[in-house]
Design a protein around this motif. Structure first.
Motif, PDB file in Angstrom:
ATOM      1  N   GLU B 255      39.917  35.958  44.550  1.00 25.83           N
ATOM      2  CA  GLU B 255      38.823  36.845  44.166  1.00 25.83           C
ATOM      3  C   GLU B 255      39.299  38.299  44.174  1.00 25.83           C
ATOM      4  OE1 GLU B 255      34.950  36.270  46.039  1.00 25.83           O
ATOM      5  OE2 GLU B 255      35.501  34.170  46.326  1.00 25.83           O
ATOM      6  N   PRO B 256      40.143  38.621  43.196  1.00 27.66           N
ATOM      7  CA  PRO B 256      40.719  39.963  43.195  1.00 27.66           C
ATOM      8  C   PRO B 256      39.672  41.047  42.949  1.00 27.66           C
ATOM      9  CG  PRO B 256      41.273  38.794  41.168  1.00 27.66           C
ATOM     10  CD  PRO B 256      40.576  37.814  42.054  1.00 27.66           C
ATOM     11  N   GLN B 291      32.171  46.405  37.607  1.00 29.68           N
ATOM     12  CA  GLN B 291      31.696  45.490  38.650  1.00 29.68           C
ATOM     13  C   GLN B 291      32.827  45.057  39.584  1.00 29.68           C
ATOM     14  OE1 GLN B 291      29.824  42.509  36.232  1.00 29.68           O
ATOM     15  NE2 GLN B 291      28.273  43.989  35.552  1.00 29.68           N
ATOM     16  N   LEU B 292      34.042  45.073  39.060  1.00 34.48           N
ATOM     17  CA  LEU B 292      35.184  44.704  39.899  1.00 34.48           C
ATOM     18  C   LEU B 292      35.630  45.857  40.784  1.00 34.48           C
ATOM     19  CD1 LEU B 292      37.202  42.653  37.243  1.00 34.48           C
ATOM     20  CD2 LEU B 292      36.386  41.757  39.432  1.00 34.48           C
ATOM     21  N   GLY B 293      34.972  46.992  40.619  1.00 44.02           N
ATOM     22  CA  GLY B 293      35.269  48.118  41.502  1.00 44.02           C
ATOM     23  C   GLY B 293      36.005  49.271  40.853  1.00 44.02           C
ATOM     24  N   ALA B 472      41.969  39.478  37.190  1.00 44.87           N
ATOM     25  CA  ALA B 472      40.640  39.747  37.763  1.00 44.87           C
ATOM     26  C   ALA B 472      39.570  39.596  36.681  1.00 44.87           C
ATOM     27  CB  ALA B 472      40.607  41.158  38.357  1.00 44.87           C
ATOM     28  N   PHE B 473      39.885  40.096  35.486  1.00 42.08           N
ATOM     29  CA  PHE B 473      38.943  40.015  34.368  1.00 42.08           C
ATOM     30  C   PHE B 473      38.686  38.564  33.971  1.00 42.08           C
ATOM     31  CE2 PHE B 473      37.958  39.842  29.825  1.00 42.08           C
ATOM     32  CZ  PHE B 473      36.878  40.707  29.750  1.00 42.08           C
TER      33      PHE B 473
END
Lengths: 103, 497
Positions: B255-256, B291-293, B472-473
């Motif tokens: 879960e990167p 959303q991934l930061g 991650a994407f």
């Protein structure tokens, strides 16, 4: 920049290609259209910029000038259209030299 | 009935099956060839398939290391030399040509246990964006058979998308790995220039050419890179990559997060020249990265608008020089004549197709007396400026996010009479080649049933960063798991039952 039939003829001679009449006409149109698009780069002033020929500015890479893979000669020659005694054969390129000397 | 389809499986899955002894490598090899022979008729991705799988180095038993590609079926673009299969560059000029050696990339794959199933279709000498310039075959897009697979590595992309092979190699001079990857809904990466040896890759434009993998996931791509990225003294432009061997480890997190990452979206890449559905996918991708930061901001690279012009002048100039070697003397087609000059001219005129001739002509013109400064040199100066501008952006951003292509896959024949329209297909991918930086295309979404790719670019040697973000994407969107309807998975073996 318009590339006319004469230009096409001149370039094709440099490139060692022969185009028939129809190909020449199409080539003239295509090259003209492509170069017209390219003309937009004229608006950029590049006069003070050094050209970039390669993405990595490395020094030349040297190695010993030694024979290697010599055992592959026959495999390399296998793909040539015509060979003789380990040489590539091409149509005769020098003519008349001996006769001239004899005279 | 054997329903084993090794080419539809991930590298990890194949390793797992081998480890549990549910299949053996011989079985994988046989099934892969059989599956390609049966299903490739509809796709047309291969030019040559190895009928017999004996004689290749089989690495049975022993430990299956993480980098190993034991029994993994792959396709090789037909401009990479293979000593046991013809290498034609999809050109009449090299019809039936058998190289005396394996390209370094092919040798490394074989050493890692990979199974070279065959050679994939391409645009002649890698010149084209649809694979329609092949002298031998038409390749169909597995998502819609009336559409092109993209190009020039269209056969490789289609074979991976159709699940015929787990991965394939392509070559990327102006987008020839990433653009077909986008059109076929797979992952395609062009690593930093010099990362993968070009020894045995038939040269098109040497300062731009780079070999790259196509696969169905970023994870598979990274595993292939771990095998391929290494210095090779036989290629003088080969680099010692500081991250060699550490690519798969960059994508191992389940879960990167991308907290603190800065991503720029250059507005020139999402202008009116790009279809709205494609721009929509890029906007959605920006949200995913947020959303991934990551912080995602718009930025500007104004010189990018000139990249296409600079690229085609440089690429064609280098091609006109590189393709001077095809003269009917040492290999390839010879058209006989009693006069040697005439033999050169006839051989070249008969051996090369229309697009190759067009590019040789364009390049010869740009290098000719009176035009060299205005065209070739001007383009090389522009290349410096574009490259500096791109590199400068990485002082501010970790990555750049763009579309891979301005449109989805177009129809077969649609652009064949309009070379400039065909060249436009590469407008987003070309800048990375000019600068020598790494770039990756990953599936970003769909429009009317056709895949849309997004492209990420990073600074030179930041290939790991690229893979980390791309992984991650894909994990958070799952777009890469969607497959064309007839490419279903098959993992049932016979060996272990």
């Amino acid at each position: 920049m318009s590339v006319g039939m004469d230009d096409v003829e001149r370039i094709s001679q440099l490139a060692k290609l022969r185009l028939d009449a129809e190909e020449k006409k199409k080539m003239s149109q295509d090259l003209t259209e492509i170069l017209e698009y390219f003309a937009q780069v004229e608006e950029v002033d590049t006069s003070s910029v050094s050209p970039m020929f390669h993405p990595v500015d490395t020094d030349n890479v040297w190695r010993e000038d030694a024979v290697s893979d010599a055992e592959m000669t026959s495999e390399v020659l296998r793909e040539a259209p015509q060979t003789s005694d380990g040489f590539f054969v091409v149509p005769q390129t020098v003519t008349g030299a001996k006769e001239e000397q004899d005279e | 009935m054997n329903d084993l389809k090794p080419g539809s499986l991930s590298i990890q899955k194949i390793q797992q099956l081998l480890r549990r002894r549910e299949v053996c490598t011989d079985e994988l090899r046989g099934a892969a060839v059989e599956d390609v022979s049966r299903r490739d008729q509809d796709v047309g991705s291969f030019l040559t398939v190895r009928g017999s799988y004996e004689g290749q180095s089989v690495n049975n038993g022993g430990t299956v290391s993480k980098a190993s590609l034991n029994g993994v079926p792959c396709g090789i673009k037909d401009n990479l030399c293979t000593s046991d299969l013809p290498t034609t560059c999809a050109s009449q000029m090299l019809s039936g040509y058998r190289p005396p050696y394996d390209a370094t990339a092919v040798k490394l794959l074989r050493r890692a246990g990979a199974h070279v199933v065959g050679k994939t279709n391409m645009d002649e000498f890698a010149m084209g964006s649809s694979t329609e310039n092949s002298a031998f075959a038409v390749t169909h897009n597995p998502w819609n058979s009336r559409r092109v697979p993209g190009g020039s590595s269209g056969g490789s992309a289609a074979a991976v998308a159709a699940g015929l092979v787990s991965f394939a190699l392509g070559s990327d001079t102006g987008g020839s790995v990433r653009q077909p990857a986008s059109f076929c809904g797979v992952v395609g990466m062009k690593p930093t220039y010099g990362s993968i040896s070009r020894y045995g890759l038939v040269a098109f434009a040497s300062s731009l050419d780079q070999i790259g993998p196509l696969a169905r996931s970023v994870d598979d791509c990274a595993r292939v890179l771990d095998v391929l990225v290494r210095h090779d003294e036989r290629d003088s432009t080969s680099v010692k990559h500081p991250e060699a061997g550490a690519f798969a480890s960059a994508v191992s997190e389940s879960e990167p997060r991308l907290n603190g990452w800065r991503i720029g979206v250059p507005r020139e890449f999402v202008s009116e020249g790009v279809d709205e559905p494609v721009r929509h996918v890029v906007r959605e991708a920006a949200d995913v990265f947020r959303q991934l930061g990551a912080q995602v901001q718009q930025c500007s690279l104004p010189l990018i608008n000139h990249a296409l012009s600079a690229y085609y002048i440089i690429a064609c100039s280098e091609a006109s020089s590189n393709l001077a070697r095809y003269d009917g003397v040492r290999y390839g087609l010879r058209a006989e004549s009693a006069d040697v000059q005439e033999m050169f001219i006839r051989s070249r005129s008969r051996g090369f197709g229309q697009e190759v001739k067009r590019r040789i002509m364009l390049g010869t013109f740009a290098l000719s007396a009176g035009y060299y400064e205005d065209y070739y040199l001007k383009a090389a100066r522009l290349r410096r400026m574009i490259s500096d501008q791109l590199n400068g952006s990485f002082e501010e951003y970790d990555l750049l996010l763009t579309p891979t292509t301005p449109t989805v896959a177009f129809r077969l024949q649609e652009r064949m009479d309009d070379p400039l329209a065909m060249y436009m297909a590469d407008v987003c991918t070309i800048p990375a080649n000019l600068a020598g930086i790494p770039a990756i295309s990953v599936p970003g979404g769909f429009h009317e049933g056709l895949p849309v790719g997004i492209q990420l670019m990073a600074d030179r040697f930041d290939d790991r960063k690229l893979l980390t973000a791309a992984r991650a994407f894909e994990l958070s969107t799952g777009h890469h798991r969607r497959r064309p309807s007839h490419a279903e998975e098959g993992e049932m073996g016979r060996c272990g039952r």
